[in-house]
Write a protein that holds these residues in place. Structure first.
Motif, mmCIF file in Angstrom:
data_model
loop_
_atom_site.group_PDB
_atom_site.id
_atom_site.type_symbol
_atom_site.label_atom_id
_atom_site.label_comp_id
_atom_site.label_asym_id
_atom_site.label_seq_id
_atom_site.Cartn_x
_atom_site.Cartn_y
_atom_site.Cartn_z
ATOM 1 N N PHE A 106 -3.485 -5.297 9.379
ATOM 2 C CA PHE A 106 -3.250 -4.782 8.035
ATOM 3 C C PHE A 106 -2.311 -3.571 8.092
ATOM 4 O O PHE A 106 -2.676 -2.523 8.632
ATOM 5 C CB PHE A 106 -4.570 -4.364 7.383
ATOM 6 N N ALA A 107 -1.122 -3.708 7.529
ATOM 7 C CA ALA A 107 -0.170 -2.596 7.477
ATOM 8 C C ALA A 107 -0.572 -1.666 6.328
ATOM 9 O O ALA A 107 -0.645 -2.079 5.178
ATOM 10 C CB ALA A 107 1.244 -3.113 7.264
ATOM 11 N N LEU A 108 -0.864 -0.391 6.664
ATOM 12 C CA LEU A 108 -1.429 0.520 5.667
ATOM 13 C C LEU A 108 -0.516 1.693 5.304
ATOM 14 O O LEU A 108 -0.636 2.238 4.212
ATOM 15 C CB LEU A 108 -2.767 1.077 6.167
ATOM 16 N N ALA A 109 0.355 2.120 6.200
ATOM 17 C CA ALA A 109 1.171 3.301 5.906
ATOM 18 C C ALA A 109 2.447 3.259 6.731
ATOM 19 O O ALA A 109 2.492 2.643 7.804
ATOM 20 C CB ALA A 109 0.392 4.580 6.204
ATOM 21 N N ARG A 147 0.801 -1.218 0.000
ATOM 22 C CA ARG A 147 0.000 0.000 0.000
ATOM 23 C C ARG A 147 0.838 1.273 0.000
ATOM 24 O O ARG A 147 0.553 2.201 -0.735
ATOM 25 C CB ARG A 147 -0.926 0.007 1.223
ATOM 26 N N ALA A 148 1.804 1.363 0.870
ATOM 27 C CA ALA A 148 2.521 2.634 1.038
ATOM 28 C C ALA A 148 4.006 2.378 1.247
ATOM 29 O O ALA A 148 4.419 1.282 1.636
ATOM 30 C CB ALA A 148 1.945 3.416 2.214
ATOM 31 N N ILE A 149 4.807 3.425 0.994
ATOM 32 C CA ILE A 149 6.267 3.328 1.054
ATOM 33 C C ILE A 149 6.820 4.532 1.792
ATOM 34 O O ILE A 149 6.306 5.655 1.661
ATOM 35 C CB ILE A 149 6.888 3.305 -0.356
ATOM 36 N N GLY A 189 -0.682 -8.794 3.404
ATOM 37 C CA GLY A 189 0.440 -9.589 3.906
ATOM 38 C C GLY A 189 0.680 -9.375 5.377
ATOM 39 O O GLY A 189 1.489 -10.087 5.988
ATOM 40 N N SER A 190 -0.006 -8.361 5.957
ATOM 41 C CA SER A 190 0.176 -8.026 7.382
ATOM 42 C C SER A 190 1.664 -7.943 7.717
ATOM 43 O O SER A 190 2.140 -8.555 8.691
ATOM 44 C CB SER A 190 -0.515 -9.070 8.270
ATOM 45 N N ALA A 200 14.009 1.481 2.036
ATOM 46 C CA ALA A 200 12.591 1.772 1.850
ATOM 47 C C ALA A 200 11.792 0.751 2.648
ATOM 48 O O ALA A 200 12.145 -0.430 2.699
ATOM 49 C CB ALA A 200 12.210 1.707 0.379
ATOM 50 N N TYR A 201 10.723 1.235 3.278
ATOM 51 C CA TYR A 201 9.861 0.370 4.092
ATOM 52 C C TYR A 201 8.474 0.363 3.468
ATOM 53 O O TYR A 201 7.853 1.417 3.305
ATOM 54 C CB TYR A 201 9.815 0.865 5.529
ATOM 55 N N VAL A 202 7.993 -0.831 3.117
ATOM 56 C CA VAL A 202 6.738 -0.986 2.387
ATOM 57 C C VAL A 202 5.695 -1.632 3.292
ATOM 58 O O VAL A 202 5.929 -2.715 3.847
ATOM 59 C CB VAL A 202 6.930 -1.855 1.127
ATOM 60 N N ALA A 203 4.550 -0.973 3.437
ATOM 61 C CA ALA A 203 3.436 -1.539 4.199
ATOM 62 C C ALA A 203 2.616 -2.437 3.287
ATOM 63 O O ALA A 203 2.075 -1.978 2.272
ATOM 64 C CB ALA A 203 2.569 -0.414 4.757
#
Length: 425
Positions: free
Chosen positions: A190-193, A150-152, A168-169, A161-164
């Motif tokens: 749920f990892a969203l941001a 969803r977000a980076i 995939g939780s 870089a860290y990707v939510a």
């Protein structure tokens, strides 16, 4: 009343527009840095003047625009349109779409590297990241990550870089030197941001889930391990201010987290379904997009309260850093170019100032120019009877903005004086 003034006043169909005109003509700044909010339901990006907290322009952005990121210099705005399977680039000085890139599958969130050279875009439909070169506007690499990214967020040095990953939780950690995934962190919900702090020592992850599965998760970037989670409800968006305080959206509110204690300092009611969060570059304001509230809440960070609410045309998510820094002024609107004896007078309206007060204008006709603080400007030293193409540009502390529209004028014609049947030279 001259014809230019008459036309201008008749164009002021609303009090707000006339007020902006009055400010422009008296020399006050009429604009601030801009916020760019993709409104998914109206297929547009709303350009918000943060000095007046008003929408000043709506840019067509394809079907389902969601993710947004402003380049470090503020001159380019990148928008991911999920249903159009594309990304557009907006020229911030003209509010024009200057590029469109087709992407493989469901682009959602995006972020620009700290040096501005690349844009990382989540492709939620294929569990991957597209790496786009900002110069050529082409995909130069693809990175497989977790399910439904969803977000980076990048660390300030651009090294990671860290990707939510929503479904995939998890959070995928990418080494940007070779674009390899070095670690996957499980979040439960749920990892969203994601958002990094200015020191680059922590990354904060907004996680939506019940109980311990939701909240604000804190990642130590030295070890790439989750070191704690902060209960704030089902978190959706997150941003970090220059002073290190963390703003996390959840429910219909935003909580401000103290980074030293990892505790909630205060919670501020905003609007219905608070989602995307972004902080002004000076840290004075936080902007919160309320998806179902069809609005943006403006938080005064010093007072810790909502200072204004900006209505939107529809629902928005606006994942990403959507508030830019000050930029050069927009082009002035050249209203008239009229001949004078060996000169041309240019009447123009002041443009949006880019967030930095306009210092001066330069009027140019052919090879001759004149500099001044306000309209009108007279370019002298011209040849009577000669046609000149004229334009105006504005300068602020950031630099010189684009030229206005051009108008032709014949020097010496408008000021011809007839006395006793003959024309004075």
């Amino acid at each position: 009343m001259n014809s230019v003034t008459a036309r201008r006043l008749s164009a002021c169909a609303a009090i707000a527009i006339c007020s902006l005109y009055a400010l422009a003509r008296t020399g006050f700044a009429i604009a601030g840095p801009y916020a760019y909010v993709p409104v998914a339901s109206s297929y547009t990006v709303s350009v918000i003047d943060t000095a007046t907290n008003t929408v000043v322009h709506d840019v067509p952005a394809g079907e389902g625009p969601i993710g947004v990121a402003v380049s470090p210099d503020g001159l380019r705005v990148y928008v991911a349109s999920q249903n159009a399977h594309s990304m557009i680039v907006i020229d911030a000085l003209t509010d024009a779409v200057v590029g469109t890139l087709a992407l493989a599958s469901d682009p959602f969130g995006l972020a620009v590297t700290p040096d501005g050279s690349q844009i990382y875009v989540t492709l939620s439909g294929m569990d991957a990241i597209a790496v786009v070169d900002a110069q050529s506007f082409t995909v130069v690499d693809t990175i497989n990550v977790g399910m439904t990214p969803r977000a980076i967020a990048f660390t300030p040095d651009g090294g990671k870089a860290y990707v939510a990953n929503q479904n995939g939780s998890s959070v995928s950690v990418i080494d940007t030197q070779d674009n390899s995934v070095t670690r996957t962190l499980q979040t439960g919900g749920f990892a969203l941001a994601t958002a990094a702090n200015p020191a680059g020592t922590r990354v904060y992850v907004a996680v939506s889930g019940a109980g311990a599965a939701g909240g604000l998760f804190v990642v130590d970037t030295a070890t790439d391990a989750i070191i704690t989670s902060i209960p704030v409800g089902e978190a959706r968006g997150v941003a970090v201010a220059p002073d290190g305080r963390v703003y996390v959206s959840h429910d219909d509110s935003v909580s401000i987290v103290n980074p030293g204690t990892n505790t909630v300092a205060t919670t501020i009611p905003t609007g219905e379904t608070a989602y995307g969060v972004s902080i002004s570059r000076d840290g004075a304001r936080a902007y919160v997009v309320n998806t179902n509230g069809h609005s943006v809440s403006v938080i005064d960070t010093a007072l810790g309260s909502v200072a204004a609410t900006i209505p939107l045309a529809g629902g928005a998510f606006s994942l990403g850093n959507f508030v830019g820094p000050p930029i050069m002024p927009h082009p002035p609107a050249l209203l008239a170019a009229s001949g004078r004896h060996r000169a041309v007078q240019l009447d123009f309206d002041a443009p949006r100032d880019g967030g930095s007060s306009i210092i001066e204008y330069t009027a140019t006709c052919g090879a001759s120019s004149a500099i001044g603080a306000a309209s009108p400007l007279i370019v002298a030293g011209l040849n009577n009877g000669t046609t000149y193409s004229c334009s105006v540009s504005a300068r602020n502390a950031i630099g010189v903005g684009p030229l206005s529209n051009a108008r032709d004028a014949i020097a010496g014609v408008a000021d011809a004086i007839f006395i006793d049947g003959f024309q004075a030279p």
